[in-house]
Design a protein around this motif. Structure first.
Motif, mmCIF file in Angstrom:
data_model
loop_
_atom_site.group_PDB
_atom_site.id
_atom_site.type_symbol
_atom_site.label_atom_id
_atom_site.label_comp_id
_atom_site.label_asym_id
_atom_site.label_seq_id
_atom_site.Cartn_x
_atom_site.Cartn_y
_atom_site.Cartn_z
ATOM 1 N N SER A 10 0.844 -1.190 0.000
ATOM 2 C CA SER A 10 0.000 0.000 0.000
ATOM 3 C C SER A 10 0.879 1.239 0.000
ATOM 4 O O SER A 10 1.887 1.286 0.710
ATOM 5 C CB SER A 10 -0.923 0.015 1.214
ATOM 6 N N TYR A 59 1.051 5.029 1.012
ATOM 7 C CA TYR A 59 0.368 5.939 1.922
ATOM 8 C C TYR A 59 0.602 7.409 1.575
ATOM 9 O O TYR A 59 -0.059 8.287 2.134
ATOM 10 C CB TYR A 59 0.815 5.676 3.361
ATOM 11 N N TYR A 70 -8.113 -4.064 -0.691
ATOM 12 C CA TYR A 70 -8.805 -2.863 -0.232
ATOM 13 C C TYR A 70 -8.858 -2.800 1.291
ATOM 14 O O TYR A 70 -8.734 -3.803 1.992
ATOM 15 C CB TYR A 70 -10.219 -2.799 -0.808
ATOM 16 N N TYR A 93 -9.881 5.079 2.733
ATOM 17 C CA TYR A 93 -10.247 3.973 1.843
ATOM 18 C C TYR A 93 -9.103 3.743 0.863
ATOM 19 O O TYR A 93 -8.714 4.645 0.109
ATOM 20 C CB TYR A 93 -11.526 4.304 1.080
ATOM 21 N N TYR A 94 -8.545 2.539 0.917
ATOM 22 C CA TYR A 94 -7.459 2.169 0.008
ATOM 23 C C TYR A 94 -7.945 1.096 -0.956
ATOM 24 O O TYR A 94 -8.721 0.208 -0.580
ATOM 25 C CB TYR A 94 -6.257 1.641 0.795
ATOM 26 N N TYR A 95 -7.458 1.182 -2.198
ATOM 27 C CA TYR A 95 -7.900 0.206 -3.198
ATOM 28 C C TYR A 95 -6.820 -0.002 -4.255
ATOM 29 O O TYR A 95 -6.136 0.933 -4.668
ATOM 30 C CB TYR A 95 -9.188 0.680 -3.876
ATOM 31 N N ALA A 136 -2.231 -1.002 -3.364
ATOM 32 C CA ALA A 136 -3.395 -0.173 -3.052
ATOM 33 C C ALA A 136 -2.959 1.267 -2.784
ATOM 34 O O ALA A 136 -1.920 1.513 -2.163
ATOM 35 C CB ALA A 136 -4.135 -0.728 -1.836
ATOM 36 N N THR A 137 -3.750 2.214 -3.263
ATOM 37 C CA THR A 137 -3.512 3.632 -3.000
ATOM 38 C C THR A 137 -4.785 4.252 -2.422
ATOM 39 O O THR A 137 -5.864 3.657 -2.475
ATOM 40 C CB THR A 137 -3.112 4.392 -4.281
ATOM 41 N N LEU A 138 -4.677 5.453 -1.865
ATOM 42 C CA LEU A 138 -5.817 6.099 -1.233
ATOM 43 C C LEU A 138 -6.873 6.465 -2.277
ATOM 44 O O LEU A 138 -6.589 7.146 -3.259
ATOM 45 C CB LEU A 138 -5.367 7.357 -0.487
ATOM 46 N N ARG A 144 -6.468 10.527 -3.589
ATOM 47 C CA ARG A 144 -5.056 10.550 -3.214
ATOM 48 C C ARG A 144 -4.489 11.973 -3.183
ATOM 49 O O ARG A 144 -3.350 12.217 -3.547
ATOM 50 C CB ARG A 144 -4.244 9.655 -4.166
#
Length: 221
Positions: free
Chosen positions: A39, A41, A102, A115-117, A136-138, A214
């Motif tokens: 992920s 951040y 996610y 929420y990350y996906y 996953a990114t924001l 993001r």
């Protein structure tokens, strides 16, 4: 001559049995998935009045708390796990797959609701191991408020409301510096102000027309 013929048949039979055994062991239409999950951040920092940008970080939940969903290309198979529970020794039927990674939900906006996906597509091959990397990114926009010293000197009290494209409204006290995680899209503001002479004002300053995922919007009044 018959003995030699029988011997040849015996050898052929042994080879046939060996190939059949190998086929049953290796060529069974199954493969393995050894996925890696990551992920990102970091988010862009955007000002509401200018195009400056930089890098900062959103809330960073632990990867073990993310969820994984695996679906076959034809939709016949679908299963979910947490990252910590994802099986490392399970075999899957050969074919195309899509995997989603996610955390949270885009519909659950809030101060502590990132929420990350991320997703990826790959193919499981017979008797092979595939190594997809899912990142996953924001998926939210982030909004926080700040006030200049001149603003603070002009008003004896002030508070704000932030309304989102998802139809939710969040209250910000004067000293609230937290970022709220919202659906990308239009964001509007309402300010409740009291001047030094006691006059109360309710104003709606310009909002953000299209907040991007993001991205952190630090809006200064």
């Amino acid at each position: 001559m018959k003995l030699k013929h029988f011997g040849l048949l015996a050898v052929l039979g042994l080879l046939s049995w060996s190939c059949a055994d190998d086929k049953g062991k290796f060529n069974n239409g199954m493969g393995e998935i050894k996925a890696s999950f990551k992920s990102v951040y970091s988010v862009a920092s955007a000002m509401s009045t200018e195009a400056e940008s930089g890098e900062m970080e959103a809330m960073a939940p632990e990867m073990k708390d993310f969820s994984v969903q695996l679906r076959s290309g034809d939709g016949a198979y679908s299963e979910s796990w947490t990252v910590a529970e994802f099986p490392t020794d399970k075999k899957f039927p050969a074919g195309p797959y899509e995997m989603e990674l996610y955390y949270g939900s885009i519909d659950e906006e809030g101060f502590d609701k990132p929420y990350y996906y991320g997703s990826g597509k790959f193919t499981v091959e017979d008797a092979e191991t595939v190594n997809p990397e899912i990142v996953a990114t924001l998926g939210n926009s982030m909004v926080s408020l700040a006030y200049t010293d001149a603003f603070k000197q002009y008003f004896t009290s002030y508070s704000a409301k932030v309304s989102t494209a998802g139809g939710k409204t969040f209250d910000f006290a004067a000293d609230d510096t937290r970022a709220v995680y919202v659906k990308p899209g239009k964001v509007t503001f309402q300010l409740k102000l009291v001047k030094r002479n006691g006059v109360e004002l309710n104003i709606e300053p310009d909002g953000i027309e299209e907040a991007k995922p993001r991205t952190h919007y630090r809006v200064t009044f």
